[in-house]
Design a protein around this motif. Sequence first.
Motif, PDB file in Angstrom:
ATOM      1  N   ASN A  53       0.826  -1.205   0.000  1.00  0.00           N
ATOM      2  CA  ASN A  53       0.000   0.000   0.000  1.00  0.00           C
ATOM      3  C   ASN A  53       0.863   1.259   0.000  1.00  0.00           C
ATOM      4  O   ASN A  53       1.442   1.615   1.029  1.00  0.00           O
ATOM      5  N   PRO A  54       0.960   1.958  -1.125  1.00  0.00           N
ATOM      6  CA  PRO A  54       1.769   3.184  -1.146  1.00  0.00           C
ATOM      7  C   PRO A  54       1.164   4.308  -0.319  1.00  0.00           C
ATOM      8  O   PRO A  54       1.823   5.305  -0.053  1.00  0.00           O
ATOM      9  N   TYR A  55      -0.103   4.153   0.093  1.00  0.00           N
ATOM     10  CA  TYR A  55      -0.745   5.190   0.898  1.00  0.00           C
ATOM     11  C   TYR A  55      -0.407   5.027   2.385  1.00  0.00           C
ATOM     12  O   TYR A  55      -0.352   5.993   3.125  1.00  0.00           O
ATOM     13  N   GLY A  56      -0.179   3.780   2.801  1.00  0.00           N
ATOM     14  CA  GLY A  56       0.064   3.528   4.217  1.00  0.00           C
ATOM     15  C   GLY A  56       1.515   3.352   4.594  1.00  0.00           C
ATOM     16  O   GLY A  56       1.850   3.355   5.777  1.00  0.00           O
ATOM     17  N   SER A  57       2.412   3.201   3.604  1.00  0.00           N
ATOM     18  CA  SER A  57       3.808   2.893   3.923  1.00  0.00           C
ATOM     19  C   SER A  57       4.698   4.126   4.015  1.00  0.00           C
ATOM     20  O   SER A  57       5.879   4.003   4.307  1.00  0.00           O
ATOM     21  N   LEU A  58       4.146   5.318   3.747  1.00  0.00           N
ATOM     22  CA  LEU A  58       4.926   6.553   3.828  1.00  0.00           C
ATOM     23  C   LEU A  58       4.353   7.449   4.923  1.00  0.00           C
ATOM     24  O   LEU A  58       3.136   7.566   5.065  1.00  0.00           O
ATOM     25  N   ASP A  59       5.236   8.084   5.691  1.00  0.00           N
ATOM     26  CA  ASP A  59       4.809   8.987   6.767  1.00  0.00           C
ATOM     27  C   ASP A  59       4.185  10.241   6.147  1.00  0.00           C
ATOM     28  O   ASP A  59       4.872  10.999   5.451  1.00  0.00           O
ATOM     29  N   PRO A  60       2.885  10.485   6.385  1.00  0.00           N
ATOM     30  CA  PRO A  60       2.227  11.627   5.743  1.00  0.00           C
ATOM     31  C   PRO A  60       2.745  12.975   6.213  1.00  0.00           C
ATOM     32  O   PRO A  60       2.511  13.990   5.562  1.00  0.00           O
ATOM     33  N   ARG A  61       3.490  13.005   7.326  1.00  0.00           N
ATOM     34  CA  ARG A  61       3.967  14.278   7.874  1.00  0.00           C
ATOM     35  C   ARG A  61       5.321  14.691   7.303  1.00  0.00           C
ATOM     36  O   ARG A  61       5.737  15.836   7.446  1.00  0.00           O
ATOM     37  N   GLN A  62       6.029  13.751   6.685  1.00  0.00           N
ATOM     38  CA  GLN A  62       7.370  14.045   6.188  1.00  0.00           C
ATOM     39  C   GLN A  62       7.352  14.511   4.744  1.00  0.00           C
ATOM     40  O   GLN A  62       6.489  14.108   3.961  1.00  0.00           O
ATOM     41  N   GLN A  63       8.346  15.324   4.397  1.00  0.00           N
ATOM     42  CA  GLN A  63       8.557  15.650   3.000  1.00  0.00           C
ATOM     43  C   GLN A  63       9.209  14.453   2.297  1.00  0.00           C
ATOM     44  O   GLN A  63       9.872  13.621   2.927  1.00  0.00           O
ATOM     45  N   ILE A  64       9.037  14.380   0.983  1.00  0.00           N
ATOM     46  CA  ILE A  64       9.550  13.250   0.222  1.00  0.00           C
ATOM     47  C   ILE A  64      11.067  13.119   0.373  1.00  0.00           C
ATOM     48  O   ILE A  64      11.598  12.008   0.513  1.00  0.00           O
ATOM     49  N   ALA A  65      11.776  14.235   0.369  1.00  0.00           N
ATOM     50  CA  ALA A  65      13.239  14.187   0.523  1.00  0.00           C
ATOM     51  C   ALA A  65      13.629  13.518   1.834  1.00  0.00           C
ATOM     52  O   ALA A  65      14.571  12.723   1.888  1.00  0.00           O
ATOM     53  N   ASP A  66      12.916  13.828   2.913  1.00  0.00           N
ATOM     54  CA  ASP A  66      13.222  13.231   4.216  1.00  0.00           C
ATOM     55  C   ASP A  66      12.913  11.736   4.234  1.00  0.00           C
ATOM     56  O   ASP A  66      13.631  10.951   4.856  1.00  0.00           O
ATOM     57  N   ILE A  67      11.826  11.339   3.536  1.00  0.00           N
ATOM     58  CA  ILE A  67      11.460   9.923   3.485  1.00  0.00           C
ATOM     59  C   ILE A  67      12.536   9.120   2.773  1.00  0.00           C
ATOM     60  O   ILE A  67      12.959   8.060   3.245  1.00  0.00           O
ATOM     61  N   VAL A  68      12.987   9.612   1.627  1.00  0.00           N
ATOM     62  CA  VAL A  68      13.987   8.888   0.842  1.00  0.00           C
ATOM     63  C   VAL A  68      15.344   8.895   1.540  1.00  0.00           C
ATOM     64  O   VAL A  68      16.110   7.923   1.476  1.00  0.00           O
ATOM     65  N   GLU A  69      15.641   9.980   2.252  1.00  0.00           N
ATOM     66  CA  GLU A  69      16.941  10.112   2.910  1.00  0.00           C
ATOM     67  C   GLU A  69      17.036   9.300   4.202  1.00  0.00           C
ATOM     68  O   GLU A  69      18.144   8.987   4.667  1.00  0.00           O
ATOM     69  N   GLU A  70      15.908   8.907   4.758  1.00  0.00           N
ATOM     70  CA  GLU A  70      15.906   8.279   6.087  1.00  0.00           C
ATOM     71  C   GLU A  70      16.851   7.082   6.203  1.00  0.00           C
ATOM     72  O   GLU A  70      17.619   6.987   7.181  1.00  0.00           O
ATOM     73  N   PRO A  71      16.875   6.125   5.242  1.00  0.00           N
ATOM     74  CA  PRO A  71      17.833   5.025   5.376  1.00  0.00           C
ATOM     75  C   PRO A  71      19.288   5.490   5.382  1.00  0.00           C
ATOM     76  O   PRO A  71      20.136   4.891   6.050  1.00  0.00           O
ATOM     77  N   LEU A  72      19.595   6.542   4.647  1.00  0.00           N
ATOM     78  CA  LEU A  72      20.963   7.067   4.622  1.00  0.00           C
ATOM     79  C   LEU A  72      21.359   7.605   5.988  1.00  0.00           C
ATOM     80  O   LEU A  72      22.501   7.412   6.444  1.00  0.00           O
ATOM     81  N   ARG A  73      20.413   8.296   6.635  1.00  0.00           N
ATOM     82  CA  ARG A  73      20.690   8.784   7.992  1.00  0.00           C
ATOM     83  C   ARG A  73      20.829   7.630   8.970  1.00  0.00           C
ATOM     84  O   ARG A  73      21.721   7.613   9.821  1.00  0.00           O
ATOM     85  N   ASN A  74      19.926   6.643   8.839  1.00  0.00           N
ATOM     86  CA  ASN A  74      19.948   5.511   9.780  1.00  0.00           C
ATOM     87  C   ASN A  74      21.264   4.735   9.707  1.00  0.00           C
ATOM     88  O   ASN A  74      21.776   4.266  10.740  1.00  0.00           O
ATOM     89  N   PHE A  75      21.795   4.575   8.493  1.00  0.00           N
ATOM     90  CA  PHE A  75      23.035   3.812   8.325  1.00  0.00           C
ATOM     91  C   PHE A  75      24.269   4.707   8.296  1.00  0.00           C
ATOM     92  O   PHE A  75      25.373   4.245   8.017  1.00  0.00           O
ATOM     93  N   ARG A  76      24.066   6.018   8.569  1.00  0.00           N
ATOM     94  CA  ARG A  76      25.167   6.988   8.628  1.00  0.00           C
ATOM     95  C   ARG A  76      26.001   6.966   7.344  1.00  0.00           C
ATOM     96  O   ARG A  76      27.233   6.872   7.370  1.00  0.00           O
TER      97      ARG A  76
END
Length: 517
Positions: free
Chosen positions: A354-377
Amino acid sequence: MSLLEVRDLAVSYDGRRAVEGISLTVEPGEVVAVVGESGSGKTTTAHAVIGLLPANATVDGGHILLGGADLATWPARRMESVRGAQIGLIPQDPGNSLDPVKTIGTQIGEVLRIHKRGDRRAIRGRVLDLLARVGLPDPEARARQYPHQLSGGMRQRVLIAIAIALEPRLIIADEPTSALDVTVQRRILDLIDDLRAESGTALLLVTHDLGVAASRSDRLVVMKDGRIEEQGPTAAVLSSPQARYTERLLHDAPALSAAPFRDPPEPAAGPAITVRDLVKEFRLGRQPFRAVDGVSFEVARGTTHALVGESGSGKTTTARMVVRFEEPTSGTVSIAGAGEGRGFRRQVQLVHQNPYGSLDPRQQIADIVEEPLRNFRLGDRAARRERVLDLLDRVALPRDVRTRRPGELSGGQRQRVAIARALAAGPEVLVLDEAVSALDVTVQAQILGLLEELQRDLGLTYLFISHDLAVVRQISHTVSVMNKGTIVEAGTTREVFTAPRHDYTRELLAAIPEPVQ
């Protein structure tokens, strides 16, 4: 005189035009399919006919003639005498369309009580007759049950029972099988056909599934952006489409396309995924329930392996064990090159249904895509920002979407964002759990094409979970067919689809919709 005639209908939402001057007819006993992508206006048209438009919608013009009476001019109170009695509705989602705190018998009986069709005893008898008529076993027991106690297919049969309770002249079916497995879908459509043949009821079928429309309708109405692009006898439209948009829909529909099989490439050194004797048991009361029972398969590097089967077959539970969201009761899963803990998460990523439920509606797209990069430093801030832009390019999204939020994107765009996020940390394996089942056929075709391109360019390995065999035929190199927790057949996609050995596989393949001749 036509049973239903829609003339120059125009509908707006908050002043924005959604349907622009459309005209169509439905003859007694006829099946007319209205097809098109999300936002084409097909559901708005259907809801206007039955008087169920939301509060922010207005009918700006046109006529809706049912047996000569213009329903477009009727107030809401008067429309209550038409709904159920003359026009029945089979809504899309059986999970959300039934009241969870009322029994099945009460909900079917409600339409009979509203229209004063008998006393309590007569209504109860009619409810049991309806449950039997739609093919539900043990009507007495089903009438006492609640919606959560029934499967999706059984709940859809209940909605059909409600729609036919007063024997209306017209039934509107709004995506009646979109949430169902292919075999359940066929049974539901067969049931609707049988009931229509018995009573001569006409059917207005609203669907984005070209395969269903092609196999079940007498006439097709193709909609795009609130207008009718083309309409005519189904066989004629399929064999000689006049509109470019229709050609594209037919080309993109997996059930109608003649895409070649994807034969596996020459095997690389060792498999990317190795599953051996996988077992998963869940405790239900005193007795354990074995959801996965001795499953084994391998996926060669750089290829796509599909797990197919109906709901409850164990395919999603297997996928969850592959990505280590579930621990197996016994058996092993090995991912080549993947370490433990965080290292494993870098190498194996999951793309949800479900592409509607798997993305945080409060975040901008850049932050969503960048999140794994931040998590893995991975990288500094500037490097991460550049990686996000590269990923958006890779999944064919304009760079300006990075400042938007998920609610501002279409379903297909959201799924591209989910894929970009999954690719961010550079994994070797993607597990795609029904990743295109919620999408329109043209968007679905775009995502499947994107997945093939990414696999060629990046050497990715896919484990593709799906109940849609037409999609599996198009995307996978090899396939395992699951039924009741076990693999009943496996091989190359070409072998399984052209020479199935197991009766269950043959049943699944036979349920793929085929165009009328």
